[in-house]
Design a protein around this motif. Structure first.
Motif, PDB file in Angstrom:
ATOM      1  N   ARG A 104      31.749 -10.792  -9.332  1.00 30.35           N
ATOM      2  CA  ARG A 104      30.688 -10.619  -8.337  1.00 30.35           C
ATOM      3  C   ARG A 104      31.244 -10.246  -6.969  1.00 30.35           C
ATOM      4  O   ARG A 104      31.161 -11.022  -6.012  1.00 30.35           O
ATOM      5  N   CYS A 117      21.547 -16.797  -9.470  1.00 30.90           N
ATOM      6  CA  CYS A 117      20.228 -16.622  -8.818  1.00 30.90           C
ATOM      7  C   CYS A 117      19.554 -17.945  -8.461  1.00 30.90           C
ATOM      8  O   CYS A 117      18.612 -17.962  -7.691  1.00 30.90           O
ATOM      9  N   ALA A 175      22.143 -16.978 -19.468  1.00 33.23           N
ATOM     10  CA  ALA A 175      23.358 -17.732 -19.163  1.00 33.23           C
ATOM     11  C   ALA A 175      23.214 -19.206 -19.501  1.00 33.23           C
ATOM     12  O   ALA A 175      24.135 -19.989 -19.258  1.00 33.23           O
ATOM     13  N   GLU A 201      37.189 -12.433 -11.387  1.00 34.08           N
ATOM     14  CA  GLU A 201      35.784 -12.653 -11.036  1.00 34.08           C
ATOM     15  C   GLU A 201      35.089 -11.297 -10.928  1.00 34.08           C
ATOM     16  O   GLU A 201      35.722 -10.284 -10.617  1.00 34.08           O
ATOM     17  N   LYS A 259      26.793 -22.216  -9.300  1.00 38.74           N
ATOM     18  CA  LYS A 259      26.731 -22.369 -10.750  1.00 38.74           C
ATOM     19  C   LYS A 259      25.894 -23.608 -11.059  1.00 38.74           C
ATOM     20  O   LYS A 259      25.888 -24.563 -10.274  1.00 38.74           O
ATOM     21  N   CYS A 274      15.975 -17.783 -17.910  1.00 39.21           N
ATOM     22  CA  CYS A 274      17.232 -17.244 -17.388  1.00 39.21           C
ATOM     23  C   CYS A 274      17.386 -15.788 -17.838  1.00 39.21           C
ATOM     24  O   CYS A 274      17.602 -15.532 -19.023  1.00 39.21           O
ATOM     25  N   PRO A 327      19.723 -13.355 -17.478  1.00 44.80           N
ATOM     26  CA  PRO A 327      20.931 -12.913 -18.205  1.00 44.80           C
ATOM     27  C   PRO A 327      21.288 -13.794 -19.407  1.00 44.80           C
ATOM     28  O   PRO A 327      22.340 -13.608 -20.010  1.00 44.80           O
ATOM     29  N   VAL A 331      28.196 -15.029 -17.572  1.00 38.36           N
ATOM     30  CA  VAL A 331      27.087 -14.098 -17.377  1.00 38.36           C
ATOM     31  C   VAL A 331      26.099 -14.577 -16.306  1.00 38.36           C
ATOM     32  O   VAL A 331      25.134 -13.886 -16.000  1.00 38.36           O
ATOM     33  N   CYS A 332      26.339 -15.760 -15.724  1.00 38.47           N
ATOM     34  CA  CYS A 332      25.428 -16.304 -14.710  1.00 38.47           C
ATOM     35  C   CYS A 332      25.445 -15.409 -13.471  1.00 38.47           C
ATOM     36  O   CYS A 332      26.502 -15.057 -12.960  1.00 38.47           O
ATOM     37  N   SER A 333      24.238 -15.025 -12.996  1.00 32.94           N
ATOM     38  CA  SER A 333      24.176 -14.148 -11.821  1.00 32.94           C
ATOM     39  C   SER A 333      24.078 -14.953 -10.530  1.00 32.94           C
ATOM     40  O   SER A 333      24.018 -14.391  -9.449  1.00 32.94           O
ATOM     41  N   CYS A 371      27.418  -1.179  -5.269  1.00 26.05           N
ATOM     42  CA  CYS A 371      26.686  -2.041  -4.343  1.00 26.05           C
ATOM     43  C   CYS A 371      27.556  -2.571  -3.200  1.00 26.05           C
ATOM     44  O   CYS A 371      27.060  -2.760  -2.098  1.00 26.05           O
TER      45      CYS A 371
END
Lengths: 306, 143
Positions: free
Chosen positions: A151, A108, A89, A149, A67, A85, A87, A104-106, A187
């Motif tokens: 992810r 990345c 975020a 969570e 993060k 960014c 998404p 909403v943070c992916s 996935c």
């Protein structure tokens, strides 16, 4: 068996078809035959494989997720991070310090990489855990997603990175590795199938079972893996012959079927794998014999592939 | 003096219909209020309407950059609510019926709109058909 461990993924599309039951008992049968066996539970939202083996879990490690941490003294309020960014975020209002919206943070890390004034540092949050255990002579490795969570794929990635380390550092530690997946064709499941040599989708003789089997087979084919399906509860309501014929007619490869069986239900409820050598279940029972036949077919299939 | 943002249909303005959606509305109308009277009306297309994700967050950023102090809205998702709260923008609940921006502002000026502090719908509520394209209808069709 070849030098590199054989990786078998047990999956199935539909929930509740018996994926974990099959994964556990196949692992037990390999162990019975003298193979060093690892069972990985990749259903990170319902990591319950160990319950079917009366196992106790030992916390192995935390799974961390990136993060952004904004260093306010360094931030020039330029807004480059927020503009890039994907998404959205990072909330940036002119002349103010960006506000991270972590939901909403992916993860990345793009913001961290592009910040011209090094005002973003990597920080981490715990999104889950991995556990190890051993039961009935089988090593267990389990991933759990922290409730709330999103992810889950990051948990599976952690499991697969650990698996790669085990295989690279100690290729002879295991002969067979069984991967048990979550239901669905998403996935998490894709990551596990992608890491396997062969795939066993488990289904049941219902319209739901058939639809989800076809979906998971599409995914298996997309990943260019070889599969053979198991039909669990095959004697349900007497549709077995019709269902098996339907699958055969559309060219689905079958590894075997497991009928409804009292011993299997007993073993499931007690957390004692039916195929364990010390279990008290009827060696001539339909369920026991069905698993033996599946194991013979599985060994034959692996032998053909080598 | 306060500036109130209203998600609106078309190109915005007092005579357009209030959009039920926030992040993916067509336009924003900004109304400057002084001494409880409408002083100035500006409108702009919503640049967040067709972003892939995070439209609510992006839209909150847009209205903050236009110095909005308050927002009149029908449906508000969790990310938008979180962003507006971080930006100290007051949220007023629009009534559940079709209104023009002018009618909504009249209710605001009379003190008839309630403030809300959290989301009243789930994420992606206003996306409707065509994920990420903003081409959907939401639940209501008053925009």
């Amino acid at each position: 068996m070849s030098e590199k461990p054989k990786i078998i993924c047990v999956t199935g599309g539909k929930g509740g078809t018996g994926k974990t039951l099959v994964a556990v008992n196949i692992a037990i049968m390999f162990k019975n035959s003298g193979y060093k066996t690892l069972l990985i539970d990749g259903d990170s939202e319902n990591p319950n494989t160990y319950l079917l083996m009366n196992g106790q879990l030992t916390r192995n490690s935390e799974v961390l997720f990136f993060k952004p941490k904004i260093i306010e003294e360094k931030c020039t309020k330029c807004g480059l991070c927020a503009q890039n960014c994907a998404p959205h975020a990072l909330l940036h209002v002119d002349d103010s310090i960006p506000i991270p919206i972590l939901t909403v943070c992916s993860g990345c890390r793009l913001c961290y990489k592009i910040c011209p004034s090094d005002a973003i540092e990597p920080d981490f949050k715990v999104i889950g855990w991995t556990y190890t255990s051993k039961a009935y002579g089988v090593d267990l490795f389990i991933g759990e997603l922290k409730p709330g969570e999103a992810r889950s794929a990051a948990i599976i990635e952690t499991l697969m990175e650990n698996l790669e380390d085990i295989i690279n550092n100690n290729p002879n530690k295991y002969d067979v590795i069984i991967l048990d997946t979550a239901p669905g064709a998403h996935c998490d499941v894709e990551l596990l199938i992608g890491n396997a040599d062969i795939v066993i989708p488990v289904t049941e003789p219902t319209k739901f079972g058939k639809l989800d089997l076809l979906r998971i087979i599409d995914l298996i084919k997309l990943l260019e893996k070889d599969y053979r399906a198991i039909v669990n509860r095959s004697s349900l309501l007497g549709f077995k012959d019709q269902f098996m014929k339907e699958l055969k007619d559309i060219g689905i490869h079958i590894l075997g079927d497991i009928p409804l069986d009292k011993d299997i239900v007993n073993s499931y409820c007690q957390g004692i794998p039916i195929m364990d050598k010390t279990s008290q279940f009827d060696r001539m029972g339909e369920g026991y014999q069905a698993f033996l036949k599946i194991f013979e077919n599985l060994k034959e299939w692996i032998h053909q592939k080598n | 003096m306060v500036i109130i943002a209203v998600p609106s249909s078309g190109s915005g303005g007092l005579n357009e219909i209030v959009s039920a959606r926030f992040g993916r509305c067509a336009s924003f109308t900004f109304i400057t209020v002084e001494n409880n009277e409408i002083k100035e009306v500006k409108s702009m297309p919503n640049p967040a309407s067709d972003v892939m994700g995070g439209a609510g967050i992006h839209a909150a950023q847009v209205i903050a950059n236009n110095n909005a102090d308050g927002l009149i809205v029908g449906f508000l998702g969790p990310n938008a609510a979180q962003s507006l709260s971080a930006l100290n923008i007051k949220i007023y609940q629009a009534p559940d019926k079709q209104l023009t921006v002018k009618e909504a502002m009249d209710l605001y000026l009379k003190g008839n709109l309630q403030t809300i502090s959290s989301a009243n719908v789930g994420a992606h509520y206003g996306m409707g058909r065509g994920r990420g394209r903003g081409g959907g209808m939401g639940r209501r069709s008053n925009f």
